[in-house]
Scaffold this motif. Structure first.
Motif, PDB file in Angstrom:
ATOM      1  N   SER A  74      11.850 -57.557 -77.456  1.00 17.74           N
ATOM      2  CA  SER A  74      11.182 -59.085 -77.328  1.00 17.74           C
ATOM      3  C   SER A  74       8.983 -59.350 -76.881  1.00 17.74           C
ATOM      4  O   SER A  74       9.691 -58.320 -76.204  1.00 17.74           O
ATOM      5  CB  SER A  74      12.268 -59.815 -76.895  1.00 17.74           C
ATOM      6  N   PRO A  75       8.745 -59.681 -77.948  1.00 16.59           N
ATOM      7  CA  PRO A  75       6.972 -59.241 -77.425  1.00 16.59           C
ATOM      8  C   PRO A  75       6.830 -59.860 -76.040  1.00 16.59           C
ATOM      9  O   PRO A  75       6.247 -59.680 -75.122  1.00 16.59           O
ATOM     10  CB  PRO A  75       6.210 -60.322 -78.633  1.00 16.59           C
ATOM     11  N   ASP A  76       8.019 -60.924 -75.566  1.00 15.57           N
ATOM     12  CA  ASP A  76       7.823 -61.793 -74.511  1.00 15.57           C
ATOM     13  C   ASP A  76       9.048 -60.973 -73.092  1.00 15.57           C
ATOM     14  O   ASP A  76       9.322 -60.558 -72.062  1.00 15.57           O
ATOM     15  CB  ASP A  76       8.132 -62.759 -74.136  1.00 15.57           C
ATOM     16  N   GLY A  77       8.656 -59.188 -73.592  1.00 18.36           N
ATOM     17  CA  GLY A  77      10.240 -58.621 -72.699  1.00 18.36           C
ATOM     18  C   GLY A  77       9.005 -57.931 -71.928  1.00 18.36           C
ATOM     19  O   GLY A  77       8.186 -57.766 -71.695  1.00 18.36           O
ATOM     20  N   GLN A  78       9.960 -56.799 -71.022  1.00 18.76           N
ATOM     21  CA  GLN A  78       9.315 -56.088 -69.950  1.00 18.76           C
ATOM     22  C   GLN A  78       8.165 -54.488 -70.838  1.00 18.76           C
ATOM     23  O   GLN A  78       8.988 -54.204 -72.081  1.00 18.76           O
ATOM     24  CB  GLN A  78       9.975 -55.398 -68.921  1.00 18.76           C
ATOM     25  N   ARG A  79       7.272 -54.807 -70.667  1.00 20.10           N
ATOM     26  CA  ARG A  79       6.426 -53.958 -71.826  1.00 20.10           C
ATOM     27  C   ARG A  79       7.027 -52.292 -70.979  1.00 20.10           C
ATOM     28  O   ARG A  79       7.397 -52.090 -69.869  1.00 20.10           O
ATOM     29  CB  ARG A  79       5.069 -54.456 -70.982  1.00 20.10           C
ATOM     30  N   LEU A  80       6.770 -51.739 -72.960  1.00 21.96           N
ATOM     31  CA  LEU A  80       7.049 -50.249 -72.502  1.00 21.96           C
ATOM     32  C   LEU A  80       6.094 -49.594 -71.443  1.00 21.96           C
ATOM     33  O   LEU A  80       5.401 -49.361 -72.653  1.00 21.96           O
ATOM     34  CB  LEU A  80       7.835 -49.915 -74.126  1.00 21.96           C
TER      35      LEU A  80
END
Ligand code: SAH
Length: 226
Positions: free
Chosen positions: A87-93
């Motif tokens: 998801s684009p609003d998830g924790q950044r990889l």
């Protein structure tokens, strides 16, 4: 390590796992990757997995029911460390998140499409959300492939020694030094002499200096993380 990747477009994600390092990792039995077609869990004869958004507006929403049925089926066969929604609003990889995930045994990667999944999937059925960056893709498949690639190459045995992940960018908050191969001289463009000196300690020192210099120049933000 085992990945179950849930998608409504399985074809979109097959090829990254059928070549090179990711293919070899599976051949060596270090990783298994299972791509699951969400449509197989649809409840109607048209195999639909999406519907119009309540409240109107453009874009379809992925329905909760096929996703719930699919995840329940998977969970009946395996215990998962995490069920991840891309998801684009998830924790950044980041590399450190990839390191953390490489220690897990079983992961589900759920790929959204259209406007994304019904919010209740995110509230009740998944354990974590990951984004590969601040931009919006049309589906979670490419994001899942990026995540799986970053993680799988860290699984011990996947990379051979000479391509060891430890010398890659970000592993120690430094970016990688420049690399060269034959010919040593091309159109008058020379390889740094130290690299062909045969003096390993000097080569290591040069590489470290280059890493620090490059990081200062290109990514000074990394040095303040140390
Ligand atoms: N309407 C959503 C975007 C949906 S994009 C929003 O504005 O936030 C469709 C799907 O692509 C998402 O459900 C997600 O699974 C995937 N996706 C898009 N961009 C992503 C990113 N940067 N990282 C991870 N997944 C992404």
């Amino acid at each position: 390590m085992h990945f179950d990747i849930v998608t409504c477009l399985p074809k979109l994600i097959e090829s990254p796992f059928s070549d090179s390092i990711l293919k070899r990792a599976q051949k060596k039995g270090l990783v298994t990757v299972n791509i699951i077609d969400l449509r197989a869990y649809s409840t109607d004869k048209h195999k639909s997995i999406d519907d119009y958004a309540f409240g109107g507006g453009a874009g379809m929403v992925m329905m909760i029911e096929p996703i719930d049925r699919c995840l329940a089926d998977l969970k009946s066969k395996r215990k998962y460390d995490d069920i991840i929604y891309m998801s684009p609003d998830g924790q950044r990889l980041t590399q450190s998140l990839a390191n953390e995930l490489s220690l897990k045994k079983n992961l589900v990667l759920l790929c959204g499409h259209y406007k994304g999944v019904d919010e209740r999937v995110r509230q009740h059925l998944i354990t974590r959300e990951i984004s590969i960056g601040d931009y919006v893709l049309s589906g979670g498949e490419l994001a899942a492939a990026v995540l799986a690639d970053a993680v799988i190459r860290l699984v011990p045995g996947v990379l051979s020694d000479e391509t060891s992940a430890l010398s890659d960018s970000f592993q120690d908050n430094l970016i990688a030094p420049p690399v060269y191969t034959r010919p040593a001289s091309y159109k008058g463009w020379e390889v740094p002499p130290v690299l062909i000196s045969g003096h390993q300690a000097k080569i290591d020192e040069w590489r470290h200096e280059q890493s620090v210099e490059r990081t200062q120049k290109r990514r000074p933000d990394l040095l303040s993380n140390v």
